[in-house]
Design a protein around this motif. Structure first.
Motif, PDB file in Angstrom:
ATOM      1  N   LEU A 154       0.823  -1.217   0.000  1.00 44.70           N
ATOM      2  CA  LEU A 154       0.000   0.000   0.000  1.00 44.70           C
ATOM      3  C   LEU A 154       0.855   1.264   0.000  1.00 44.70           C
ATOM      4  CD1 LEU A 154      -2.824  -1.021   2.489  1.00 44.70           C
ATOM      5  CD2 LEU A 154      -2.979  -0.798   0.002  1.00 44.70           C
ATOM      6  N   ILE A 155       1.986   1.209   0.685  1.00 45.31           N
ATOM      7  CA  ILE A 155       2.890   2.361   0.707  1.00 45.31           C
ATOM      8  C   ILE A 155       3.573   2.508  -0.648  1.00 45.31           C
ATOM      9  CG2 ILE A 155       4.922   3.377   1.803  1.00 45.31           C
ATOM     10  CD1 ILE A 155       2.432   3.334   3.589  1.00 45.31           C
ATOM     11  N   LYS A 156       4.010   1.411  -1.228  1.00 46.10           N
ATOM     12  CA  LYS A 156       4.665   1.466  -2.532  1.00 46.10           C
ATOM     13  C   LYS A 156       3.711   1.971  -3.614  1.00 46.10           C
ATOM     14  CE  LYS A 156       8.573  -1.555  -2.280  1.00 46.10           C
ATOM     15  NZ  LYS A 156       9.578  -0.606  -2.716  1.00 46.10           N
ATOM     16  N   ALA A 157       2.408   1.665  -3.467  1.00 44.75           N
ATOM     17  CA  ALA A 157       1.428   2.123  -4.454  1.00 44.75           C
ATOM     18  C   ALA A 157       1.296   3.644  -4.451  1.00 44.75           C
ATOM     19  CB  ALA A 157       0.077   1.479  -4.168  1.00 44.75           C
ATOM     20  N   LEU A 158       1.651   4.283  -3.352  1.00 40.98           N
ATOM     21  CA  LEU A 158       1.585   5.740  -3.277  1.00 40.98           C
ATOM     22  C   LEU A 158       2.781   6.415  -3.932  1.00 40.98           C
ATOM     23  CD1 LEU A 158       0.476   6.126   0.434  1.00 40.98           C
ATOM     24  CD2 LEU A 158      -0.943   6.420  -1.593  1.00 40.98           C
ATOM     25  N   GLY A 159       3.822   5.649  -4.227  1.00 40.61           N
ATOM     26  CA  GLY A 159       5.071   6.208  -4.725  1.00 40.61           C
ATOM     27  C   GLY A 159       4.997   6.700  -6.150  1.00 40.61           C
ATOM     28  N   ASN A 160       6.049   7.386  -6.533  1.00 41.94           N
ATOM     29  CA  ASN A 160       6.179   7.942  -7.865  1.00 41.94           C
ATOM     30  C   ASN A 160       6.860   6.909  -8.763  1.00 41.94           C
ATOM     31  OD1 ASN A 160       6.556   9.467 -10.111  1.00 41.94           O
ATOM     32  ND2 ASN A 160       7.646  11.116  -9.087  1.00 41.94           N
ATOM     33  N   THR A 161       6.277   6.614  -9.905  1.00 43.02           N
ATOM     34  CA  THR A 161       6.858   5.615 -10.799  1.00 43.02           C
ATOM     35  C   THR A 161       7.871   6.217 -11.771  1.00 43.02           C
ATOM     36  OG1 THR A 161       5.038   5.911 -12.348  1.00 43.02           O
ATOM     37  CG2 THR A 161       4.812   4.165 -10.701  1.00 43.02           C
ATOM     38  N   ARG A 162       8.011   7.551 -11.777  1.00 41.91           N
ATOM     39  CA  ARG A 162       8.941   8.195 -12.712  1.00 41.91           C
ATOM     40  C   ARG A 162      10.373   8.213 -12.208  1.00 41.91           C
ATOM     41  NH1 ARG A 162       6.497  13.832 -13.677  1.00 41.91           N
ATOM     42  NH2 ARG A 162       6.700  13.700 -11.439  1.00 41.91           N
ATOM     43  N   GLY A 163      10.600   7.794 -11.010  1.00 44.30           N
ATOM     44  CA  GLY A 163      11.947   7.778 -10.465  1.00 44.30           C
ATOM     45  C   GLY A 163      12.360   9.147  -9.957  1.00 44.30           C
ATOM     46  N   GLU A 164      13.628   9.305  -9.731  1.00 44.87           N
ATOM     47  CA  GLU A 164      14.165  10.535  -9.164  1.00 44.87           C
ATOM     48  C   GLU A 164      14.272  11.633 -10.219  1.00 44.87           C
ATOM     49  OE1 GLU A 164      14.630  10.866  -6.025  1.00 44.87           O
ATOM     50  OE2 GLU A 164      14.341   8.789  -5.508  1.00 44.87           O
ATOM     51  N   THR A 165      14.179  12.882  -9.758  1.00 40.14           N
ATOM     52  CA  THR A 165      14.370  14.001 -10.669  1.00 40.14           C
ATOM     53  C   THR A 165      15.855  14.099 -11.020  1.00 40.14           C
ATOM     54  OG1 THR A 165      14.732  15.570  -8.881  1.00 40.14           O
ATOM     55  CG2 THR A 165      12.455  15.269  -9.637  1.00 40.14           C
TER      56      THR A 165
END
Length: 86
Positions: free
Chosen positions: A68-79
């Motif tokens: 559930l926490i990983k689903a909140l993450g950004n899939t584009r990676g780091e800026t």
């Protein structure tokens, strides 16, 4: 005779100074927010706060890796800036 819009030069100067300082504070706050977004300061602060709150590295790792926490993450990676200066 009255001078200026409000009849008081000093009142107009005070209002002008207030508006200029207010505008500068908004600009500085916006620049600070842009830097925080680009460098992902909030994410780093949240992770550090979570580790401090849980006091156990194992539990913190389990929470961080939960689906559930990983689903909140950004899939584009780091800026780019995060990758360049990390």
């Amino acid at each position: 005779s009255m001078s200026g819009l409000f009849g008081s030069t000093s009142l107009e100067v005070l209002i002008g100074l207030f508006l200029i300082y207010f505008l500068l504070s908004l600009i500085c706050s916006h620049i600070n927010e842009l830097i925080a977004i680009l460098l992902k300061w909030r994410a780093k602060d949240l992770e550090n706060a979570m580790q401090n709150l849980l006091c156990d590295p194992e539990i913190a790792e389990k929470v961080r890796n939960h689906q559930l926490i990983k689903a909140l993450g950004n899939t584009r990676g780091e800026t780019f800036l995060v990758r360049a200066f990390a």
